[in-house]
Motif scaffolding. Structure first.
Motif, PDB file in Angstrom:
ATOM      1  N   MET A   1       0.891  -1.166   0.180  1.00 52.61           N
ATOM      2  CA  MET A   1      -0.086  -0.203  -0.447  1.00 52.61           C
ATOM      3  C   MET A   1       0.982   1.264  -0.118  1.00 52.61           C
ATOM      4  SD  MET A   1      -2.546  -1.561   2.744  1.00 52.61           S
ATOM      5  CE  MET A   1      -3.978  -0.238   2.666  1.00 52.61           C
ATOM      6  N   TRP A   2       2.284   1.184   0.466  1.00 52.86           N
ATOM      7  CA  TRP A   2       3.114   2.248   0.695  1.00 52.86           C
ATOM      8  C   TRP A   2       3.748   2.725  -0.721  1.00 52.86           C
ATOM      9  CZ3 TRP A   2       4.211   6.029   4.095  1.00 52.86           C
ATOM     10  CH2 TRP A   2       5.173   6.812   4.060  1.00 52.86           C
TER      11      TRP A   2
ATOM     12  N   GLN B   1      -1.845   4.938  -4.545  1.00 60.34           N
ATOM     13  CA  GLN B   1      -2.633   5.622  -3.691  1.00 60.34           C
ATOM     14  C   GLN B   1      -2.600   6.861  -3.049  1.00 60.34           C
ATOM     15  OE1 GLN B   1      -6.680   4.145  -5.362  1.00 60.34           O
ATOM     16  NE2 GLN B   1      -4.780   4.518  -6.522  1.00 60.34           N
ATOM     17  N   VAL B   2      -2.540   7.928  -3.017  1.00 57.60           N
ATOM     18  CA  VAL B   2      -1.947   8.883  -2.033  1.00 57.60           C
ATOM     19  C   VAL B   2      -3.015   9.676  -1.885  1.00 57.60           C
ATOM     20  CG1 VAL B   2      -0.514  10.434  -0.838  1.00 57.60           C
ATOM     21  CG2 VAL B   2       0.505   8.339  -2.248  1.00 57.60           C
ATOM     22  N   SER B   3      -3.647  10.488  -0.218  1.00 54.20           N
ATOM     23  CA  SER B   3      -4.940  11.548   0.082  1.00 54.20           C
ATOM     24  C   SER B   3      -3.636  12.633   0.194  1.00 54.20           C
ATOM     25  CB  SER B   3      -5.419  11.288   0.623  1.00 54.20           C
ATOM     26  OG  SER B   3      -5.284  11.056   1.470  1.00 54.20           O
ATOM     27  N   PHE B   4      -4.173  13.618  -0.053  1.00 54.72           N
ATOM     28  CA  PHE B   4      -3.100  15.304   0.097  1.00 54.72           C
ATOM     29  C   PHE B   4      -4.336  15.679   0.815  1.00 54.72           C
ATOM     30  CE2 PHE B   4      -1.074  13.440  -3.598  1.00 54.72           C
ATOM     31  CZ  PHE B   4      -0.016  14.267  -3.316  1.00 54.72           C
ATOM     32  N   PRO B   5      -3.686  16.304   2.084  1.00 54.21           N
ATOM     33  CA  PRO B   5      -4.045  16.954   2.907  1.00 54.21           C
ATOM     34  C   PRO B   5      -4.191  18.400   2.065  1.00 54.21           C
ATOM     35  CG  PRO B   5      -2.113  17.248   3.797  1.00 54.21           C
ATOM     36  CD  PRO B   5      -2.589  16.154   2.883  1.00 54.21           C
TER      37      PRO B   5
ATOM     38  N   PHE C   1      -8.411  22.078  -4.546  1.00 56.43           N
ATOM     39  CA  PHE C   1      -8.381  22.296  -2.304  1.00 56.43           C
ATOM     40  C   PHE C   1      -6.854  21.532  -2.181  1.00 56.43           C
ATOM     41  CE2 PHE C   1      -8.003  18.874   0.199  1.00 56.43           C
ATOM     42  CZ  PHE C   1      -9.290  19.015   1.989  1.00 56.43           C
TER      43      PHE C   1
ATOM     44  N   GLN D   1     -11.160  12.503   6.664  1.00 55.15           N
ATOM     45  CA  GLN D   1      -9.688  11.242   6.794  1.00 55.15           C
ATOM     46  C   GLN D   1      -9.773  10.848   8.500  1.00 55.15           C
ATOM     47  OE1 GLN D   1      -6.010  11.625   5.733  1.00 55.15           O
ATOM     48  NE2 GLN D   1      -6.169   9.252   5.253  1.00 55.15           N
TER      49      GLN D   1
ATOM     50  N   VAL E   1      -9.527  15.186   3.362  1.00 59.24           N
ATOM     51  CA  VAL E   1      -8.393  14.907   2.758  1.00 59.24           C
ATOM     52  C   VAL E   1      -8.759  14.838   0.613  1.00 59.24           C
ATOM     53  CG1 VAL E   1      -6.925  14.509   4.088  1.00 59.24           C
ATOM     54  CG2 VAL E   1      -8.153  13.261   2.973  1.00 59.24           C
ATOM     55  N   THR E   2      -7.790  14.937  -0.307  1.00 56.30           N
ATOM     56  CA  THR E   2      -8.203  14.702  -1.354  1.00 56.30           C
ATOM     57  C   THR E   2      -8.229  12.936  -1.772  1.00 56.30           C
ATOM     58  OG1 THR E   2      -6.111  14.017  -1.815  1.00 56.30           O
ATOM     59  CG2 THR E   2      -7.060  16.561  -2.781  1.00 56.30           C
ATOM     60  N   ARG E   3      -9.360  12.714  -2.059  1.00 57.31           N
ATOM     61  CA  ARG E   3      -9.645  10.781  -2.349  1.00 57.31           C
ATOM     62  C   ARG E   3      -8.585  10.279  -3.700  1.00 57.31           C
ATOM     63  NH1 ARG E   3     -14.356   9.400  -1.252  1.00 57.31           N
ATOM     64  NH2 ARG E   3     -15.909  10.771  -0.642  1.00 57.31           N
ATOM     65  N   PRO E   4      -8.041   9.645  -2.752  1.00 51.57           N
ATOM     66  CA  PRO E   4      -6.777   8.675  -3.270  1.00 51.57           C
ATOM     67  C   PRO E   4      -6.368   8.726  -4.732  1.00 51.57           C
ATOM     68  CG  PRO E   4      -7.957   7.038  -1.541  1.00 51.57           C
ATOM     69  CD  PRO E   4      -8.112   8.168  -1.320  1.00 51.57           C
TER      70      PRO E   4
ATOM     71  N   ASP F   1       4.663  15.392  -2.732  1.00 51.35           N
ATOM     72  CA  ASP F   1       4.315  14.182  -1.789  1.00 51.35           C
ATOM     73  C   ASP F   1       5.518  14.146  -1.305  1.00 51.35           C
ATOM     74  OD1 ASP F   1       3.758  12.091  -0.452  1.00 51.35           O
ATOM     75  OD2 ASP F   1       3.619  10.748  -2.432  1.00 51.35           O
TER      76      ASP F   1
ATOM     77  N   MET G   1       5.846  12.402   1.673  1.00 50.55           N
ATOM     78  CA  MET G   1       6.568  10.567   1.707  1.00 50.55           C
ATOM     79  C   MET G   1       7.203   9.712   1.423  1.00 50.55           C
ATOM     80  SD  MET G   1       5.440  10.676   5.849  1.00 50.55           S
ATOM     81  CE  MET G   1       5.673  12.878   6.300  1.00 50.55           C
TER      82      MET G   1
ATOM     83  N   PHE H   1       1.173   9.463   7.987  1.00 48.34           N
ATOM     84  CA  PHE H   1       1.372   8.305   7.437  1.00 48.34           C
ATOM     85  C   PHE H   1      -0.057   7.677   6.378  1.00 48.34           C
ATOM     86  CE2 PHE H   1       1.120   3.176   7.719  1.00 48.34           C
ATOM     87  CZ  PHE H   1       1.695   2.757   7.658  1.00 48.34           C
ATOM     88  N   ILE H   2      -0.789   8.016   7.268  1.00 48.94           N
ATOM     89  CA  ILE H   2      -2.829   7.161   6.796  1.00 48.94           C
ATOM     90  C   ILE H   2      -2.479   8.079   5.139  1.00 48.94           C
ATOM     91  CG2 ILE H   2      -4.657   7.318   7.413  1.00 48.94           C
ATOM     92  CD1 ILE H   2      -4.587   7.640  10.012  1.00 48.94           C
ATOM     93  N   GLN H   3      -2.261   9.394   5.366  1.00 48.01           N
ATOM     94  CA  GLN H   3      -3.038   9.874   3.433  1.00 48.01           C
ATOM     95  C   GLN H   3      -1.903   8.951   2.671  1.00 48.01           C
ATOM     96  OE1 GLN H   3      -1.491  13.548   5.154  1.00 48.01           O
ATOM     97  NE2 GLN H   3      -4.059  14.023   5.688  1.00 48.01           N
ATOM     98  N   HIS H   4      -0.684   8.867   2.852  1.00 40.44           N
ATOM     99  CA  HIS H   4       0.595   8.125   2.211  1.00 40.44           C
ATOM    100  C   HIS H   4       0.083   6.316   2.137  1.00 40.44           C
ATOM    101  CE1 HIS H   4       4.066   8.073  -0.016  1.00 40.44           C
ATOM    102  NE2 HIS H   4       4.085   6.822  -0.402  1.00 40.44           N
ATOM    103  N   LEU H   5      -0.678   5.878   2.542  1.00 44.01           N
ATOM    104  CA  LEU H   5      -1.671   4.816   2.323  1.00 44.01           C
ATOM    105  C   LEU H   5      -2.894   4.830   1.686  1.00 44.01           C
ATOM    106  CD1 LEU H   5      -0.416   2.034   5.551  1.00 44.01           C
ATOM    107  CD2 LEU H   5       0.345   2.984   3.621  1.00 44.01           C
ATOM    108  N   GLY H   6      -3.271   6.413   1.433  1.00 46.83           N
ATOM    109  CA  GLY H   6      -4.552   6.183   0.927  1.00 46.83           C
ATOM    110  C   GLY H   6      -5.998   6.297   2.061  1.00 46.83           C
ATOM    111  N   LEU H   7      -5.856   5.895   2.729  1.00 47.78           N
ATOM    112  CA  LEU H   7      -7.011   5.440   4.005  1.00 47.78           C
ATOM    113  C   LEU H   7      -7.276   5.994   3.844  1.00 47.78           C
ATOM    114  CD1 LEU H   7      -4.691   2.280   6.275  1.00 47.78           C
ATOM    115  CD2 LEU H   7      -6.311   2.067   4.255  1.00 47.78           C
TER     116      LEU H   7
END
Lengths: 262, 200, 200
Positions: free
Chosen positions: A124-125, A129-133, B21, C62, C71-74, C86, C88, C154-160
């Protein structure tokens, strides 16, 4: 090798040749898991006893590669393994310190599950698939302002700085502290030997009673095994479930005792 | 057919929204078109779709000339002000005070150096201290990184002429643990550089 | 009556969204309640409303523990990456990965609890992960020890959306062995405390 003494008393375990070539291992449980998996064994008390010698051998050979702050952890697992193996041969041998806590097989099974999970997490890392603030850039466009903390004094700042430095101490001193932990095995052997010089024989339980904590009892046990192995002492048990009597054997060997673990 | 076009629009509109955003700054319509691989006309159409989608939410598109930005609706200005005010004027947390102190005693430091001493990732805290006018980026970079120090306004606020007047300045600034931990980092960085050179 | 309650919720949900948007950082549910003058229960209800409202947009809530961030969706990673770096990115070493996995599934944990599972001293690896902003110290200590958990980064980088989305989360988190190991440690610590009390 630590385990040999017990094997020679009538091995009920199949001898396993040490053919497994040095692989990368990250910690004692990782090494142990690799050894068990290499033998294609399920994790159990028996399978752990089977790989005990290999584990000890690895720790001895790999000492240069093991970070000093981790060596003590390898030794604790080594002690547990040797103890498990000894128990299969000498069922009356019970050491509370080594019985304490979850048994090694349970611990290793749990570790195995997290190792498997960590492979998924790694996938997963590395997947994209990454989300951004939201970037916090906009706030910067606000008027630059000066908003000092209300009650901060220079005395308070001195204390804060001292606290930061204090917090750094264990980081700087960590390797030394770990080495000290390892060194205590040598101290323990020295104190056991001293006891033998003055008492000729004693009961092992009296040593364990003096131990301040679990770690020290583990170390005591390891030290005793080392002395037995080096034929400095003899151990005897009059009856099953009895205490272990420790007696001097070739005390003069102590002088040129080479500690392979330290 | 109509269906497909409208779907495409939703796609572009979502792309635009995610950019506005996360980017958190104004983007020109032309730039949005480039980023979304769409024509100016499509972007403008997508913006209309977006406006409808945001209708019931506290967010809206704000256009100024050819630039567009995502902002909160004016009705929410009070609550947003409070959030910003909290961050600006609230008492500094202990981690913030600690960061400020380290920079006062040991600055200027690069962010990695500061983090090495604190043992914690510190970019948000640094940003916050800069926002409050307590910390500033210095002109001299080190190891390709900008350095940070406390501002003159902060030194004055403490009633000092210079940082050397801080209690135990010399001994705390030059404390062996601080020196050791920074040296260790430098060695690691050098070792890393060498490995990279070797592998090239 | 029902109508009114639901209207109120929409109001709170919009307040929350504007706070999360403008603040651009994680907020605790408690703090959101204070800012919106609403109970924790109302905030949680409003968060559910928000999730439905955001369904067709590229944004999501999130959560990590009691904290929430917008946050944005993955799925939009490719487009957003064009405008935001990015931070991370980079490989994780095996010990890092192992530690992060244990903390993700079982955190917050104290250092001894983590070490009980890993079987090896972990203060350096924890420090390393805190420097990278992947692990943080939580405010709630246990048995007099600080606890550690993975960060939003960390959670963001996993896209969860939250750690609960990790595969086999329930079984690994609540696994009897983990529970056993930790329970035994707690009992040991309590026994020790008692002895110390007795000896005083």
């Amino acid at each position: 090798m630590l385990g040999l003494f017990f094997v020679s008393r009538g091995a009920i375990l199949p001898p396993v040749p040490i053919t497994f070539q040095t692989a990368q291992f990250e910690g004692p449980l990782d090494l142990l898991l690799q050894l068990v998996e290499k033998e294609e064994l399920e994790i159990s008390e028996v399978s752990l006893a089977i790989v005990a010698d290999q584990f000890v051998q690895y720790v001895k050979e790999g000492q240069g590669k093991i970070a000093p702050e981790e060596l003590a952890d390898f030794l604790v697992i080594a002690a547990k393994l040797v103890y498990m193996k000894s128990k299969l041969l000498l069922p009356s041998l019970v050491d509370d310190a080594l019985e304490e806590g979850p048994d090694l097989a349970t611990q290793l099974r749990l570790y195995q599950q997290f190792v498997a999970a960590s492979r998924t997490v790694n996938g997963m890392w590395e997947s994209d698939q990454v989300s951004f603030p939201r970037e916090r850039r906009t706030v910067r466009q606000l008027e630059p302002s000066f908003v000092p903390p209300r009650d901060l004094t220079t005395t308070a700042m001195r204390e804060l700085m001292q606290a930061v430095i204090t917090r750094l101490t264990p980081i700087i001193k960590l390797p030394q502290a770990a080495m000290q932990r390892v060194m205590t095995i040598q101290d323990k052997i020295a104190s056991l030997a001293q006891k033998l010089r003055t008492h000729a024989s004693f009961r092992f339980s009296s040593v364990l009673r003096q131990a301040k904590d679990k770690g020290e009892r583990v170390v005591s046990f390891l030290a005793l095994l080392e002395l037995v192995k080096q034929r400095v002492v003899k151990v005897a048990q009059t009856d099953l479930f009895d205490d272990i009597d420790v007696a001097a054997h070739e005390l003069d060997r102590l002088a040129d005792l080479q500690l392979e673990f330290v | 057919m109509t269906m497909k076009i409208s779907n495409d629009n939703i796609q572009i509109s979502n792309k635009i929204l995610s950019i506005l955003f996360a980017g958190a700054r104004p983007f020109s319509i032309r730039r949005l078109g480039e980023l979304c691989e769409a024509s100016t006309k499509d972007v403008e159409e997508a913006m209309r779709v977006l406006e409808t989608q945001l209708e019931n939410l506290p967010l809206m598109l704000q256009t100024s000339g050819n630039d567009v930005q995502l902002v909160t609706r004016p009705e929410y200005v009070d609550i947003v002000k409070q959030v910003v005010r909290d961050e600006m004027a609230g008492e500094l947390s202990r981690p913030s005070l600690e960061t400020l102190t380290i920079l006062a005693y040991r600055g200027p430091l690069t962010r990695p150096e500061l983090e090495q001493i604190r043992g914690v990732h510190s970019s948000l805290i640094l940003r916050n201290l800069m926002l409050r006018g307590l910390v500033e980026e210095k002109e001299d970079a080190r190891l390709g990184q900008p350095t940070y120090a406390v501002t003159f306004a902060f030194i004055q606020h403490l009633g000092l002429k210079s940082l050397e007047e801080l209690p135990d300045y010399e001994s705390l600034r030059g404390h062996e643990h601080v020196v050791d931990v920074l040296k260790e980092m430098e060695e690691e960085a050098e070792a890393k550089e060498k490995t990279q050179e070797a592998s090239v």
